[in-house]
Write a protein that holds these residues in place. Sequence first.
Motif, PDB file in Angstrom:
ATOM      1  N   HIS A  46       4.851   4.384  -0.743  1.00 14.79           N
ATOM      2  CA  HIS A  46       3.885   4.987   0.182  1.00 14.79           C
ATOM      3  C   HIS A  46       2.638   4.129   0.410  1.00 14.79           C
ATOM      4  CE1 HIS A  46       6.449   8.460   0.108  1.00 14.79           C
ATOM      5  NE2 HIS A  46       6.336   8.516  -1.210  1.00 14.79           N
ATOM      6  N   LEU A  47       2.834   2.819   0.472  1.00 15.57           N
ATOM      7  CA  LEU A  47       1.741   1.925   0.846  1.00 15.57           C
ATOM      8  C   LEU A  47       1.643   1.878   2.367  1.00 15.57           C
ATOM      9  CD1 LEU A  47       2.237  -1.065  -1.630  1.00 15.57           C
ATOM     10  CD2 LEU A  47       0.662   0.870  -1.832  1.00 15.57           C
ATOM     11  N   SER A  48       0.519   1.416   2.874  1.00 16.04           N
ATOM     12  CA  SER A  48       0.354   1.315   4.321  1.00 16.04           C
ATOM     13  C   SER A  48       1.336   0.283   4.881  1.00 16.04           C
ATOM     14  CB  SER A  48      -1.081   0.916   4.671  1.00 16.04           C
ATOM     15  OG  SER A  48      -1.340  -0.403   4.229  1.00 16.04           O
ATOM     16  N   ALA A  49       1.571   0.359   6.175  1.00 12.82           N
ATOM     17  CA  ALA A  49       2.547  -0.532   6.814  1.00 12.82           C
ATOM     18  C   ALA A  49       2.161  -1.997   6.644  1.00 12.82           C
ATOM     19  CB  ALA A  49       2.667  -0.188   8.300  1.00 12.82           C
ATOM     20  N   TRP A  50       0.882  -2.317   6.816  1.00 15.29           N
ATOM     21  CA  TRP A  50       0.495  -3.728   6.728  1.00 15.29           C
ATOM     22  C   TRP A  50       0.592  -4.255   5.302  1.00 15.29           C
ATOM     23  CZ3 TRP A  50      -3.362  -6.300   4.149  1.00 15.29           C
ATOM     24  CH2 TRP A  50      -4.387  -5.548   3.598  1.00 15.29           C
ATOM     25  N   VAL A  51       0.267  -3.429   4.290  1.00 17.80           N
ATOM     26  CA  VAL A  51       0.374  -3.882   2.899  1.00 17.80           C
ATOM     27  C   VAL A  51       1.837  -4.049   2.520  1.00 17.80           C
ATOM     28  CG1 VAL A  51      -0.077  -3.268   0.481  1.00 17.80           C
ATOM     29  CG2 VAL A  51      -1.841  -2.898   2.207  1.00 17.80           C
ATOM     30  N   ALA A  52       2.659  -3.086   2.908  1.00 14.80           N
ATOM     31  CA  ALA A  52       4.099  -3.182   2.621  1.00 14.80           C
ATOM     32  C   ALA A  52       4.709  -4.404   3.298  1.00 14.80           C
ATOM     33  CB  ALA A  52       4.814  -1.908   3.080  1.00 14.80           C
ATOM     34  N   THR A  53       4.286  -4.671   4.526  1.00 21.52           N
ATOM     35  CA  THR A  53       4.785  -5.840   5.257  1.00 21.52           C
ATOM     36  C   THR A  53       4.337  -7.128   4.578  1.00 21.52           C
ATOM     37  OG1 THR A  53       4.777  -4.602   7.329  1.00 21.52           O
ATOM     38  CG2 THR A  53       4.780  -7.005   7.497  1.00 21.52           C
ATOM     39  N   ALA A  54       3.103  -7.174   4.142  1.00 24.15           N
ATOM     40  CA  ALA A  54       2.591  -8.374   3.460  1.00 24.15           C
ATOM     41  C   ALA A  54       3.349  -8.620   2.155  1.00 24.15           C
ATOM     42  CB  ALA A  54       1.095  -8.230   3.197  1.00 24.15           C
ATOM     43  N   ILE A  55       3.606  -7.575   1.382  1.00 25.74           N
ATOM     44  CA  ILE A  55       4.347  -7.723   0.131  1.00 25.74           C
ATOM     45  C   ILE A  55       5.773  -8.188   0.424  1.00 25.74           C
ATOM     46  CG2 ILE A  55       5.306  -6.474  -1.852  1.00 25.74           C
ATOM     47  CD1 ILE A  55       2.755  -4.700  -1.746  1.00 25.74           C
ATOM     48  N   GLY A  56       6.378  -7.632   1.451  1.00 27.36           N
ATOM     49  CA  GLY A  56       7.723  -8.054   1.842  1.00 27.36           C
ATOM     50  C   GLY A  56       7.754  -9.500   2.284  1.00 27.36           C
ATOM     51  N   ALA A  57       6.763  -9.912   3.063  1.00 31.84           N
ATOM     52  CA  ALA A  57       6.695 -11.302   3.526  1.00 31.84           C
ATOM     53  C   ALA A  57       6.530 -12.250   2.340  1.00 31.84           C
ATOM     54  CB  ALA A  57       5.546 -11.487   4.518  1.00 31.84           C
ATOM     55  N   LEU A  58       5.718 -11.871   1.375  1.00 32.25           N
ATOM     56  CA  LEU A  58       5.535 -12.695   0.179  1.00 32.25           C
ATOM     57  C   LEU A  58       6.851 -12.788  -0.605  1.00 32.25           C
ATOM     58  CD1 LEU A  58       3.615 -14.287  -1.657  1.00 32.25           C
ATOM     59  CD2 LEU A  58       3.072 -12.123  -2.797  1.00 32.25           C
ATOM     60  N   ALA A  59       7.519 -11.668  -0.801  1.00 34.29           N
ATOM     61  CA  ALA A  59       8.793 -11.674  -1.527  1.00 34.29           C
ATOM     62  C   ALA A  59       9.838 -12.501  -0.784  1.00 34.29           C
ATOM     63  CB  ALA A  59       9.294 -10.239  -1.723  1.00 34.29           C
TER      64      ALA A  59
END
Length: 182
Positions: A46-59
């Motif tokens: 349940h993180l915000s869309a931009w934080v979740a996207t940033a974590i996904g991009a990093l991974a």
Amino acid sequence: MDIKKVGDKLLHNDNLLFTFLRSAVSSQTSGWTDFAVSFVFFAWVHLSAWVATAIGALAGGIVNCVINYRFTFHADGVDWKAVVVKYVMVWIGSLLLNSFGTELLFWLIQDWDWLETIGFKHDGYFAAARLFVALIVSWGWNFIMQRYFVYRVTRFDPYAIRFVDLILPRLKKVQPSDESAS
């Protein structure tokens, strides 16, 4: 045609075609990793869309870098510290080229009314610009820079290694003289 020979070439031959095919596999794997991790952090954590996207991009970026190091470009002789610095530099360049390239192309085509006569809608202009720029940047920047700069020993490597050692001093190898002093 011997399937085993073709498979061996695909895995071990470093010519442009086979390297490009391995790069496509790495890109797909990292893209799916990016998507899956983003989804998990958005939908389940349940993180915000931009934080979740940033974590996904990093991974996805980490997965891409590791797969490219071993599988795609066979860069075993290149210091990992240099690879990380060069990879981040190329990744930032890619981010900028994709962002500004998409904006520029969208700006150029947004008033082309004839696109609507062939079925495009306004949102489709963005999608087309984004896809076109992403393909050009992927092939003309990411692949070329990774093949000839990131995963190869270069004159820049000692500077990159010193940079990593400066910001992460604990990663320096312990010298024999250091052991006797403790």
